[in-house]
Motif scaffolding. Structure first.
Motif, PDB file in Angstrom:
ATOM      1  N   UNK A 165       0.858  -1.399   0.134  1.00  0.00           N
ATOM      2  CA  UNK A 165       0.116  -0.001   0.027  1.00  0.00           C
ATOM      3  C   UNK A 165       0.908   1.367   0.004  1.00  0.00           C
ATOM      4  N   UNK A 166       1.840   1.267   0.962  1.00  0.00           N
ATOM      5  CA  UNK A 166       2.751   2.379   0.676  1.00  0.00           C
ATOM      6  C   UNK A 166       3.394   2.493  -0.564  1.00  0.00           C
ATOM      7  N   UNK A 167       3.729   1.584  -1.275  1.00  0.00           N
ATOM      8  CA  UNK A 167       4.329   1.531  -2.712  1.00  0.00           C
ATOM      9  C   UNK A 167       3.136   2.123  -3.536  1.00  0.00           C
ATOM     10  N   UNK A 168       2.028   1.702  -3.540  1.00  0.00           N
ATOM     11  CA  UNK A 168       1.009   2.310  -4.255  1.00  0.00           C
ATOM     12  C   UNK A 168       0.690   3.949  -4.231  1.00  0.00           C
ATOM     13  N   UNK A 222       2.604   6.077  -3.291  1.00  0.00           N
ATOM     14  CA  UNK A 222       3.643   6.863  -3.823  1.00  0.00           C
ATOM     15  C   UNK A 222       3.249   7.197  -5.204  1.00  0.00           C
ATOM     16  N   UNK A 223       2.250   6.599  -5.997  1.00  0.00           N
ATOM     17  CA  UNK A 223       1.780   6.769  -7.326  1.00  0.00           C
ATOM     18  C   UNK A 223       0.506   7.643  -7.382  1.00  0.00           C
ATOM     19  N   UNK A 224       0.101   7.677  -6.049  1.00  0.00           N
ATOM     20  CA  UNK A 224      -1.392   8.108  -6.014  1.00  0.00           C
ATOM     21  C   UNK A 224      -1.356   9.017  -4.845  1.00  0.00           C
ATOM     22  N   UNK A 225      -1.026  10.270  -5.253  1.00  0.00           N
ATOM     23  CA  UNK A 225      -0.844  11.385  -3.992  1.00  0.00           C
ATOM     24  C   UNK A 225      -2.338  11.361  -3.236  1.00  0.00           C
ATOM     25  N   UNK A 250      -4.405   9.206  -2.709  1.00  0.00           N
ATOM     26  CA  UNK A 250      -4.383   8.106  -1.741  1.00  0.00           C
ATOM     27  C   UNK A 250      -3.560   8.446  -0.726  1.00  0.00           C
ATOM     28  N   UNK A 251      -2.706   8.666  -0.841  1.00  0.00           N
ATOM     29  CA  UNK A 251      -1.651   9.036   0.430  1.00  0.00           C
ATOM     30  C   UNK A 251      -2.193  10.163   1.453  1.00  0.00           C
ATOM     31  N   UNK A 252      -2.782  11.104   0.931  1.00  0.00           N
ATOM     32  CA  UNK A 252      -3.346  12.234   1.618  1.00  0.00           C
ATOM     33  C   UNK A 252      -4.595  11.629   2.378  1.00  0.00           C
ATOM     34  N   UNK A 253      -5.468  10.882   1.659  1.00  0.00           N
ATOM     35  CA  UNK A 253      -6.585  10.229   2.094  1.00  0.00           C
ATOM     36  C   UNK A 253      -6.218   9.133   3.504  1.00  0.00           C
ATOM     37  N   UNK A 254      -5.126   8.468   3.106  1.00  0.00           N
ATOM     38  CA  UNK A 254      -4.798   7.683   4.304  1.00  0.00           C
ATOM     39  C   UNK A 254      -4.128   8.612   5.575  1.00  0.00           C
ATOM     40  N   UNK A 255      -3.507   9.629   5.278  1.00  0.00           N
ATOM     41  CA  UNK A 255      -2.987  10.436   6.303  1.00  0.00           C
ATOM     42  C   UNK A 255      -4.288  11.024   6.886  1.00  0.00           C
TER      43      UNK A 255
END
Length: 265
Positions: free
Chosen positions: A127-130, A132-135, A137-142
């Motif tokens: 998920x962390x690797x993914x 990196x390609x979906x900003x 998604x990263x913000x949603x997780x944060x």
């Protein structure tokens, strides 16, 4: 760990993220169907658990796995110094499970379903690797992690509250109430937790929790039918949670009789 062999057919064909009712909680608003499908591909499998089934046990290997609750509710618990189970947290639809154990080799608590529930299993490294390609998604997780941490801190603080009324009212105010009559601002809550489980979590007695429910019902704050609660006076509940007597529905500045602070137990 929950034995997925009992639901192997269901696990083989997980419901796509695009069709999940919790999509707006787990994924960024406005994510395209194509990107949503890519995230669906990260789901290792889905676990379908009945009430009382165990998702993870204390001392089981973590293996970098974490879970998103698609539906249902869970409780996590540890044994206290006398070997009795001590509830450490509750989780519901949209919450994430296992993230507090990712840096550990083994789980430090056990997690069981409070009702029929479904979770999606993910690999944290994938998920962390993914992300990196979906900003987005990263913000949603944060955002999800930040919100969940704030909720856990708020619930941890209420356990230390000095008075039973404050503690119990704060607990109820943190639950997910569902609108059933928007015109009259009436909301409903199904308690998946037993009164004993609530009492254990809040460090109260079963009798005190039962007395609090009866008192709030007499005050016209809630109505109670078995485990089904209706919130009739939201402002009144929040006033009690803040340590104030509830205002009467009949007029501002008056208070409803019958509420007296109980000391800590």
């Amino acid at each position: 760990m929950y034995d997925t062999s009992r639901s192997a057919g269901e696990a083989a064909s997980p419901l796509p993220c695009g069709e999940c009712r919790s999509r707006g909680v787990c994924l960024p608003t406005g994510m395209s169907d194509a990107d949503c499908a890519r995230v669906s591909g990260l789901v290792l499998q889905q676990h379908h658990l009945a009430r009382g089934d165990t998702l993870q046990r204390v001392n089981e290997p973590v293996h970098g796995r974490w879970y998103a609750i698609r539906s249902g509710q869970f409780k996590s618990f540890q044994a206290d110094q006398h070997g009795r189970p001590c509830i450490t947290r509750f989780a519901r639809e949209g919450d994430l499970l296992g993230l507090d154990s990712l840096d550990l080799d083994h789980y430090t608590d056990s997690t069981t379903a409070l009702c029929d529930s479904t979770v999606c299993e993910f690999s944290y490294p994938q998920l962390i690797e993914a992300a990196r390609h979906f900003p987005d998604l990263a913000r949603a997780l944060e955002c999800r992690l930040s919100k969940q941490l704030a909720q856990q801190q708020a619930l941890a603080l209420l356990v230390r509250c000095d008075y039973a009324e404050h503690k119990f009212a704060q607990f109820l105010s943190h639950q997910d109430w569902n609108d059933i009559d928007q015109a009259h601002q009436v909301t409903e809550l199904h308690l998946a937790l037993s009164r004993k489980e609530i009492a254990d979590y809040l460090d109260l007695t079963h009798a005190t929790v039962t007395r609090m429910l009866s008192r709030l019902q007499k005050l016209g704050i809630i109505s109670v039918r078995y485990r089904q609660l209706r919130l009739l006076d939201g402002p009144g509940l929040h006033q009690i949670a803040a340590g104030q007597p509830p205002s009467s529905k009949g007029g501002v500045g008056t208070t409803m009789p019958g509420i007296h602070l109980l000391p800590p137990e």
